[in-house]
Design an enzyme around this catalytic site. Structure first.
Site, PDB file in Angstrom:
ATOM      1  N   LYS A 270     -15.552  13.759  22.653  1.00 24.97           N
ATOM      2  CA  LYS A 270     -15.826  14.888  23.432  1.00 24.97           C
ATOM      3  C   LYS A 270     -17.123  15.902  22.172  1.00 24.97           C
ATOM      4  O   LYS A 270     -18.086  16.369  22.205  1.00 24.97           O
ATOM      5  CB  LYS A 270     -14.837  16.015  23.395  1.00 24.97           C
ATOM      6  CG  LYS A 270     -15.272  17.334  23.828  1.00 24.97           C
ATOM      7  CD  LYS A 270     -13.904  18.309  23.351  1.00 24.97           C
ATOM      8  CE  LYS A 270     -14.182  18.609  21.653  1.00 24.97           C
ATOM      9  NZ  LYS A 270     -13.969  19.971  21.435  1.00 24.97           N
ATOM     10  N   CYS A 347      -7.122  34.624  39.367  1.00 27.61           N
ATOM     11  CA  CYS A 347      -7.449  34.218  41.526  1.00 27.61           C
ATOM     12  C   CYS A 347      -7.546  34.649  42.293  1.00 27.61           C
ATOM     13  O   CYS A 347      -8.298  34.600  43.288  1.00 27.61           O
ATOM     14  CB  CYS A 347      -6.480  33.184  42.022  1.00 27.61           C
ATOM     15  SG  CYS A 347      -5.754  31.548  40.457  1.00 27.61           S
ATOM     16  N   CYS A 350     -11.074  35.651  41.625  1.00 26.02           N
ATOM     17  CA  CYS A 350     -12.010  33.899  41.259  1.00 26.02           C
ATOM     18  C   CYS A 350     -12.701  33.830  42.459  1.00 26.02           C
ATOM     19  O   CYS A 350     -12.214  34.236  43.934  1.00 26.02           O
ATOM     20  CB  CYS A 350     -11.615  32.810  41.227  1.00 26.02           C
ATOM     21  SG  CYS A 350     -11.921  31.300  40.744  1.00 26.02           S
ATOM     22  N   CYS A 356     -10.039  26.284  46.278  1.00 22.67           N
ATOM     23  CA  CYS A 356      -9.546  26.112  45.237  1.00 22.67           C
ATOM     24  C   CYS A 356      -8.190  25.257  45.788  1.00 22.67           C
ATOM     25  O   CYS A 356      -7.600  26.574  45.667  1.00 22.67           O
ATOM     26  CB  CYS A 356      -9.042  27.005  44.394  1.00 22.67           C
ATOM     27  SG  CYS A 356      -8.883  25.912  42.614  1.00 22.67           S
TER      28      CYS A 356
END
Length: 423
Positions: A270, A347, A350, A356
């Site tokens: 990374k 959520c 969102c 999702c």
């Protein structure tokens, strides 16, 4: 041997002689010498020839017998030369024990083998030229979900936007020093929040964040400068080892390849891909940290769930267009810092909550304590806020109304009743 050959010749002529049918008299005759006649000769001529040759046959020497055998072998016609469709007498029986292989004997095998070889060649060509195509997999709604994430990240007010690796280096320093500071900030950011990493980098820049200064600083002083980053003692050792390796093998600059960066102590895939993007402006791969790993699994952007960030990186690079590899890191990192939190994601706010697959599901991580700011669950935040309060009030009411939780003896009950009557 001589008499056997003569009997064979007599039998051969006699068979032609006995075929008195017009069908056979008009056929072509092949003699021992290989000469062809348009048709069988009359019976008288055949008889005269036979009688003419018989008196000449007598005992001969062994040399003449060998010559006769060699002549018979040379002049003996092959079965393939006799065309039965055009006519001719049938082939006489041979008395030799060993028969050589002729072309007609091998035709069926060769044709069968040739057909098998053709099938095999066709199979090899189809197997090599046109391999089986694998379907290109990609998430069904990833473009719409990515657009919603861009909309939610349009403010660029996440910690990574102001305190990420792109903001932690000295813009007025030389190019090789800037690249080294980018690498140091990435090494310190592991298991550490961006706010803590930015504070540590600010102290290091004030002290002098160069390869030479890091090597000249003792471990205790360097530990105080980077404290309280996660695993700061281990990172002190990695910083010293990496600085020494850069000075010895790379002239004080950082490597310009992923392989060279990964070879440094404390640098993983990374960090290497992010260093290539930020320091060298080259996109070599997707930098996947804990936020990118978590959100990719929650959104269903992987063909199958992954267990670590490196598996997530390989799975994302299989379908995500290369032009999005640089953007996807800071998009998902900021989105994970603000909305898709590790514990109790928001959520309800969102834009991807309807697409999702993990929306409104409890996070498998530890749940916060009751009364903490992050205590609301994703299902119904207002309800979960009041649930601990309701539970506490109900418990208090029960304790007030039912103070006599322990059993009371009958004598005490009588005394209380008498005292109430007297009063």
């Amino acid at each position: 041997m001589f008499y056997a050959s003569s009997s064979t010749r007599v039998c051969y002529v006699a068979r032609c002689f006995t075929m008195t049918s017009p069908y056979f008299t008009q056929r072509t005759v092949i003699t021992r010498s290989g000469n062809q006649n348009a048709g069988c000769t009359p019976l008288a001529s055949l008889g005269s020839k036979l009688t003419d040759r018989r008196p000449n046959v007598g005992p001969v020497s062994s040399a003449s017998v060998k010559e006769e055998e060699e002549e018979a072998k040379v002049s003996e016609p092959r079965p393939s030369s006799v065309n039965l469709s055009e006519g001719g007498c049938p082939e006489p029986l041979r008395h030799s024990t060993a028969h050589p292989k002729t072309e007609t004997d091998t035709v069926p095998l060769s044709s069968h083998g040739r057909r098998r070889r053709q099938l095999k060649v066709e199979y090899d060509e189809t197997d090599g030229v046109t391999p089986v195509k694998t379907e290109h997999w990609e998430p069904p709604d990833w473009k719409k979900q990515l657009g919603y994430i861009r909309e939610m990240r349009s403010g660029r007010d996440a910690p990574v936007d102001n305190m990420g690796a792109e903001k932690c280096y000295d813009t007025g320093a030389p190019a090789h020093v800037r690249r080294f500071q980018v690498l140091v900030s990435l090494m310190l950011s592991s298991q550490t929040k961006d706010q803590v990493t930015a504070a540590a980098m600010q102290k290091l820049r004030a002290h002098g964040c160069t390869v030479e200064n890091i090597l000249a600083t003792d471990d205790d002083t360097l530990g105080k400068l980077i404290h309280p980053v996660g695993f700061w003692r281990t990172k002190v050792k990695y910083l010293k080892l990496t600085s020494a390796m850069l000075q010895k093998e790379f002239g004080g600059d950082i490597p310009d390849s992923v392989e060279g960066l990964v070879s440094l102590p404390g640098v993983g895939p990374k960090m290497a891909h992010l260093a290539m993007d930020i320091a060298w402006d080259q996109v070599s791969g997707i930098g996947v940290d804990t936020h990118v790993h978590r959100i990719s699994n929650r959104l269903g952007w992987l063909k199958k769930p992954t267990k670590n960030p490196e598996e997530t990186r390989k799975a994302l690079e299989q379908w995500l267009p290369r032009e999005l590899w640089s953007e996807i890191n800071w998009l998902l990192v900021g989105f994970g810092q603000q909305v898709c939190l590790p514990i109790n994601p928001l959520c309800s706010v969102c834009l991807n909550q309807h697409s999702c697959p993990s929306a409104h599901k409890n996070s498998p991580a530890k749940r916060p304590k009751a009364g903490s700011p992050r205590s609301p669950s994703p299902t119904s935040p207002f309800k979960t806020k009041t649930e601990p309060e309701q539970d506490s009030t109900v418990y208090n009411r029960r304790t007030k109304k039912e103070p006599l939780s322990t059993p009371i003896s009958p004598t005490i009950q009588r005394r209380r009743q008498k005292s109430k009557v007297n009063h």
